[in-house]
Design a protein around this motif. Structure first.
Motif, PDB file in Angstrom:
ATOM      1  N   ARG A  47       0.841  -1.212   0.000  1.00 57.30           N
ATOM      2  CA  ARG A  47       0.000   0.000   0.000  1.00 57.30           C
ATOM      3  C   ARG A  47       0.874   1.260   0.000  1.00 57.30           C
ATOM      4  N   LYS A  48       1.896   1.248   0.857  1.00 55.69           N
ATOM      5  CA  LYS A  48       2.799   2.402   0.967  1.00 55.69           C
ATOM      6  C   LYS A  48       3.559   2.616  -0.337  1.00 55.69           C
ATOM      7  N   TRP A  49       4.054   1.523  -0.941  1.00 54.67           N
ATOM      8  CA  TRP A  49       4.799   1.641  -2.195  1.00 54.67           C
ATOM      9  C   TRP A  49       3.920   2.245  -3.285  1.00 54.67           C
ATOM     10  N   CYS A  50       2.690   1.748  -3.413  1.00 60.39           N
ATOM     11  CA  CYS A  50       1.772   2.257  -4.437  1.00 60.39           C
ATOM     12  C   CYS A  50       1.505   3.751  -4.227  1.00 60.39           C
ATOM     13  N   GLU A  51       1.296   4.127  -2.978  1.00 63.15           N
ATOM     14  CA  GLU A  51       1.039   5.535  -2.653  1.00 63.15           C
ATOM     15  C   GLU A  51       2.243   6.403  -3.030  1.00 63.15           C
ATOM     16  N   GLN A  52       3.430   5.951  -2.673  1.00 59.99           N
ATOM     17  CA  GLN A  52       4.643   6.723  -2.944  1.00 59.99           C
ATOM     18  C   GLN A  52       4.949   6.830  -4.439  1.00 59.99           C
ATOM     19  N   GLN A  53       4.633   5.777  -5.201  1.00 66.95           N
ATOM     20  CA  GLN A  53       4.960   5.757  -6.629  1.00 66.95           C
ATOM     21  C   GLN A  53       3.807   6.226  -7.513  1.00 66.95           C
ATOM     22  N   GLY A  54       2.651   6.492  -6.907  1.00 64.26           N
ATOM     23  CA  GLY A  54       1.506   6.941  -7.695  1.00 64.26           C
ATOM     24  C   GLY A  54       0.883   5.839  -8.528  1.00 64.26           C
ATOM     25  N   LYS A  55       0.968   4.614  -8.056  1.00 65.08           N
ATOM     26  CA  LYS A  55       0.363   3.469  -8.747  1.00 65.08           C
ATOM     27  C   LYS A  55      -0.940   3.099  -8.047  1.00 65.08           C
ATOM     28  N   VAL A  56      -1.819   2.399  -8.751  1.00 61.69           N
ATOM     29  CA  VAL A  56      -3.131   2.057  -8.208  1.00 61.69           C
ATOM     30  C   VAL A  56      -3.140   0.608  -7.725  1.00 61.69           C
ATOM     31  N   LEU A  57      -3.442   0.429  -6.442  1.00 63.77           N
ATOM     32  CA  LEU A  57      -3.603  -0.908  -5.891  1.00 63.77           C
ATOM     33  C   LEU A  57      -5.044  -1.325  -6.178  1.00 63.77           C
ATOM     34  N   VAL A  58      -5.220  -2.097  -7.237  1.00 64.65           N
ATOM     35  CA  VAL A  58      -6.543  -2.484  -7.712  1.00 64.65           C
ATOM     36  C   VAL A  58      -7.167  -3.525  -6.789  1.00 64.65           C
ATOM     37  N   LEU A  59      -6.327  -4.449  -6.289  1.00 60.58           N
ATOM     38  CA  LEU A  59      -6.825  -5.563  -5.477  1.00 60.58           C
ATOM     39  C   LEU A  59      -5.757  -5.980  -4.479  1.00 60.58           C
ATOM     40  N   LEU A  60      -6.189  -6.275  -3.270  1.00 59.68           N
ATOM     41  CA  LEU A  60      -5.317  -6.895  -2.265  1.00 59.68           C
ATOM     42  C   LEU A  60      -6.171  -7.936  -1.582  1.00 59.68           C
ATOM     43  N   LYS A  61      -5.842  -9.199  -1.816  1.00 57.44           N
ATOM     44  CA  LYS A  61      -6.708 -10.296  -1.392  1.00 57.44           C
ATOM     45  C   LYS A  61      -5.898 -11.377  -0.674  1.00 57.44           C
ATOM     46  N   ASP A  62      -6.448 -11.853   0.431  1.00 61.87           N
ATOM     47  CA  ASP A  62      -5.846 -12.965   1.161  1.00 61.87           C
ATOM     48  C   ASP A  62      -6.296 -14.252   0.485  1.00 61.87           C
ATOM     49  N   GLU A  63      -5.356 -15.046   0.031  1.00 68.07           N
ATOM     50  CA  GLU A  63      -5.676 -16.303  -0.647  1.00 68.07           C
ATOM     51  C   GLU A  63      -5.238 -17.504   0.188  1.00 68.07           C
ATOM     52  N   GLY A  64      -5.275 -17.367   1.506  1.00 70.51           N
ATOM     53  CA  GLY A  64      -4.926 -18.469   2.398  1.00 70.51           C
ATOM     54  C   GLY A  64      -3.459 -18.458   2.774  1.00 70.51           C
ATOM     55  N   SER A  65      -2.648 -19.131   1.989  1.00 69.61           N
ATOM     56  CA  SER A  65      -1.225 -19.238   2.312  1.00 69.61           C
ATOM     57  C   SER A  65      -0.434 -18.008   1.864  1.00 69.61           C
ATOM     58  N   HIS A  66      -1.051 -17.158   1.074  1.00 70.71           N
ATOM     59  CA  HIS A  66      -0.371 -15.954   0.573  1.00 70.71           C
ATOM     60  C   HIS A  66      -1.394 -14.872   0.263  1.00 70.71           C
ATOM     61  N   LYS A  67      -0.884 -13.714  -0.097  1.00 70.77           N
ATOM     62  CA  LYS A  67      -1.732 -12.599  -0.515  1.00 70.77           C
ATOM     63  C   LYS A  67      -1.465 -12.305  -1.987  1.00 70.77           C
ATOM     64  N   ARG A  68      -2.498 -11.814  -2.636  1.00 73.51           N
ATOM     65  CA  ARG A  68      -2.414 -11.458  -4.054  1.00 73.51           C
ATOM     66  C   ARG A  68      -2.704  -9.964  -4.165  1.00 73.51           C
ATOM     67  N   ALA A  69      -1.809  -9.250  -4.813  1.00 73.57           N
ATOM     68  CA  ALA A  69      -2.018  -7.833  -5.091  1.00 73.57           C
ATOM     69  C   ALA A  69      -2.030  -7.636  -6.594  1.00 73.57           C
ATOM     70  N   GLU A  70      -2.900  -6.756  -7.040  1.00 74.45           N
ATOM     71  CA  GLU A  70      -2.912  -6.349  -8.443  1.00 74.45           C
ATOM     72  C   GLU A  70      -2.658  -4.856  -8.463  1.00 74.45           C
ATOM     73  N   ILE A  71      -1.578  -4.482  -9.137  1.00 72.35           N
ATOM     74  CA  ILE A  71      -1.107  -3.098  -9.141  1.00 72.35           C
ATOM     75  C   ILE A  71      -1.125  -2.574 -10.574  1.00 72.35           C
ATOM     76  N   ARG A  72      -1.880  -1.500 -10.808  1.00 75.44           N
ATOM     77  CA  ARG A  72      -1.934  -0.892 -12.135  1.00 75.44           C
ATOM     78  C   ARG A  72      -0.838   0.144 -12.258  1.00 75.44           C
ATOM     79  N   PHE A  73      -0.025  -0.031 -13.273  1.00 74.78           N
ATOM     80  CA  PHE A  73       1.097   0.885 -13.540  1.00 74.78           C
ATOM     81  C   PHE A  73       0.688   2.003 -14.462  1.00 74.78           C
TER      82      PHE A  73
END
Length: 73
Positions: A47-73
């Motif tokens: 979240r912090k990286w996206c905010e600092q770089q001006g990118k859009v965090l489209v999705l942040l989802k817990d998938e059990g053993s890991h998390k999935r993020a979708e970041i629009r550049f």
């Protein structure tokens, strides 16, 4: 859709790898990067990286053993 799998890596390595892809322009403007991570601080870090770089965090989802993020550049 480009992917970055950082499962098994701990802070700060997932975000450093993400930043490296960004600096090398491996993801083109308008593309969405799928990132997988199991680092306990990943939510806050991505979240912090996206905010600092001006990118859009489209999705942040817990998938059990890991998390999935979708970041629009």
């Amino acid at each position: 859709m480009p992917q970055l799998d950082t499962r098994g890596l701990r802070c700060p390595l997932p975000v450093l790898k993400l930043n490296n892809m960004y600096l090398k322009k491996e993801v083109k403007p308008g593309e969405t990067l799928v990132m997988l991570a199991d680092c306990p601080t990943f939510d806050v870090d991505v979240r912090k990286w996206c905010e600092q770089q001006g990118k859009v965090l489209v999705l942040l989802k817990d998938e059990g053993s890991h998390k999935r993020a979708e970041i629009r550049f």
